[in-house]
Design an enzyme around this catalytic site. Sequence first.
Site, PDB file in Angstrom:
ATOM      1  N   HIS A  26       0.789  -1.429  -0.317  1.00  0.00           N
ATOM      2  CA  HIS A  26      -0.001  -0.056  -0.039  1.00  0.00           C
ATOM      3  C   HIS A  26       0.266   1.492   0.205  1.00  0.00           C
ATOM      4  O   HIS A  26       0.165   2.190   0.223  1.00  0.00           O
ATOM      5  CB  HIS A  26      -0.701  -0.136   0.979  1.00  0.00           C
ATOM      6  CG  HIS A  26      -1.829   0.981   0.735  1.00  0.00           C
ATOM      7  ND1 HIS A  26      -2.829   1.755   2.254  1.00  0.00           N
ATOM      8  CD2 HIS A  26      -3.176   1.092   0.104  1.00  0.00           C
ATOM      9  CE1 HIS A  26      -2.834   2.443   1.707  1.00  0.00           C
ATOM     10  NE2 HIS A  26      -3.911   1.473   0.914  1.00  0.00           N
TER      11      HIS A  26
ATOM     12  N   HIS B 193      -9.153  11.067   0.313  1.00  0.00           N
ATOM     13  CA  HIS B 193      -7.690   9.455   0.207  1.00  0.00           C
ATOM     14  C   HIS B 193      -6.237   9.766   0.858  1.00  0.00           C
ATOM     15  O   HIS B 193      -5.502   8.989   0.977  1.00  0.00           O
ATOM     16  CB  HIS B 193      -7.831   9.051  -1.865  1.00  0.00           C
ATOM     17  CG  HIS B 193      -7.322   7.978  -1.468  1.00  0.00           C
ATOM     18  ND1 HIS B 193      -6.015   7.589  -1.493  1.00  0.00           N
ATOM     19  CD2 HIS B 193      -7.934   6.952  -1.438  1.00  0.00           C
ATOM     20  CE1 HIS B 193      -5.943   6.491  -1.692  1.00  0.00           C
ATOM     21  NE2 HIS B 193      -6.625   4.993  -1.685  1.00  0.00           N
TER      22      HIS B 193
END
Length: 608
Positions: A263, A493
């Site tokens: 990630h 985000h």
Amino acid sequence: MSQEGDYGKWTISSSDESEEEKPKLDRPSTSLLPHAGQEAAYEPRHACSEAQKATHQRKMSPMKFSNTGAVPEVSPPKRQKTGSQEDLGWCLSSSDDELPPETQQKQAKKVAVKEEKDLSALKGRAAPRAGNHICQGLQEEEEECETSEEGQDIWDMLDNGNPFRFYLTRVSGIKPKYNSGALHIKDILSPVLGTLVSSAQFNYVFDVDWLIKQYPPEFRKTPILLVHGDKREDKAHLQAEAKPYGNISLCQAKLDIAFGTHHTKMMLLLYKEGLRVVIHTSNLIHADWHQKTQGIWLSPLYPRIAHGTHISGESTTHFKADLISYLMAYNAPALKEWIDIIHAHDLSETNVYLVGSTPGRFKGSQKDNWGHFRLRKLLKEQGSCISKVETWPVIGQFSSIGSMGADQSKWLSSEFKETLVMLGQESRTPGKSASPLHLIYPSVENVRTSLEGYPAGASLPYSIQTAEKQKWLHSYFHKWSAETSGRSNAMPHIKTYMRPSPDFSQIAWFLVTSANLSKAAWGALEKNGTQLMIRSYELGVLFLPSAFGLDSFQVKQKLFAGSQEPAASFPVPYDLPPEPYGCKDQPWIWNIPYVKAPDTHGNMWVPS
């Protein structure tokens, strides 16, 4: 079977349905398909989530809001219980973690592989469809609006009045003044910042064709290393995407623990003039740089250490050694060259601390190297002691949520909060803290009224299956509001954590990171607290006042107010204090329908 809960009514498919009819993975999809013969034109070209594919489809052929009051029967996704768990891309674990939202969001990439291969085969034979021309034209027009204006001097902007080197991405559709100090990926890769020799892009989702176009034409054939976590079909698809570009090489991050993801979002940029490190929160796809709130830390230009000079090039924050340790944790031959490059440069100007997560089970002093224990160690050893600090709240802001357990004591208010409230050598021994905990996560109304409308929710993967098991968590939730940066309607985000004063005028520290609110990202204790288990790769930077010669940061009231506020005021990208959910607010859940009110584009959200 119809079911109803706190989040509305939906339909559960019967358990005796055929294998072909069952949803293959725990993910949302769309019940709305383009007209026959048009489907291929609307598929995104990069490997992406089913929700992101649905977003593309809805934009081109949206499901319009209807006042009839009829609610479509919708089958929410459920786990596949037959067949090989490994083949499905998820495995059962002894922990109470379910499939992390990041994985849910990405697993559906597999569905697109064959379709997109077929499309590639047709490229040379079939005439392009009008839909493709329209899509391409719209995207090019959007990108033209998102990049910095021709007259903006990027170099002056980077070096003028921003000691923190923390930036937001540009957002299409907001007032120009709110983009005046923001960056697009093309700005980061601009020749103004250096003559690029090679680069490494660490990320979660890639659109290779789009990425190459973000590089200036003169740099598009320089060596590019893509560091990813894809396996099996996903890996094959990424390899196929990269194959036409002879300058692109791939490095697969090892993910040996179930549910783990790569990630981390980082760029390593080697120039003729030196080296630059960029740690950010955006996937390398167009949508993440379009109408979302994202964060970027852009390092200074690090000069090469002159041959024969005996200096370490280390900063007071030990950033160089920590970055090398992070890269070494991949145990990947492809990264050795970059480790050597970092060794050869002077990173002494760095004034942030690196906070990373790498997969593994860590004991003893190794526990302090990664995850939330790494953050705890830094806050204890480098944090400034503050009078009555127990009254200072803690804020967590994120875009997805993992399984927290049956109640707050399982992880959130025990080990994780103990990390967040640590501050200075005088910190009390771990135990229950009275410091308030505020969690910022978009509500349904936030998403509905956003610039993207309901499709913004495709990047907020909180599932009904997880939400129904932890309703206690929602009492901590606060709305997304960012009038200070002009981004109230640009869904976040970005992920941030911080410790503000009771009046929210100061902060004791600020962290921008890829890590969402999940045990997979931050780690969870095992074996009676003797072992920390982390599933995923994550990376962020921690801003501590002591590294800037301060006791605390003043909060910048208006992010783009020019020189009206002191340069040392920290640019928190959203409004403080955060506003709690009202009695009618619900957290956005991405895999249930929203049909009672239209979004900003007059559409509904109907997963199936």
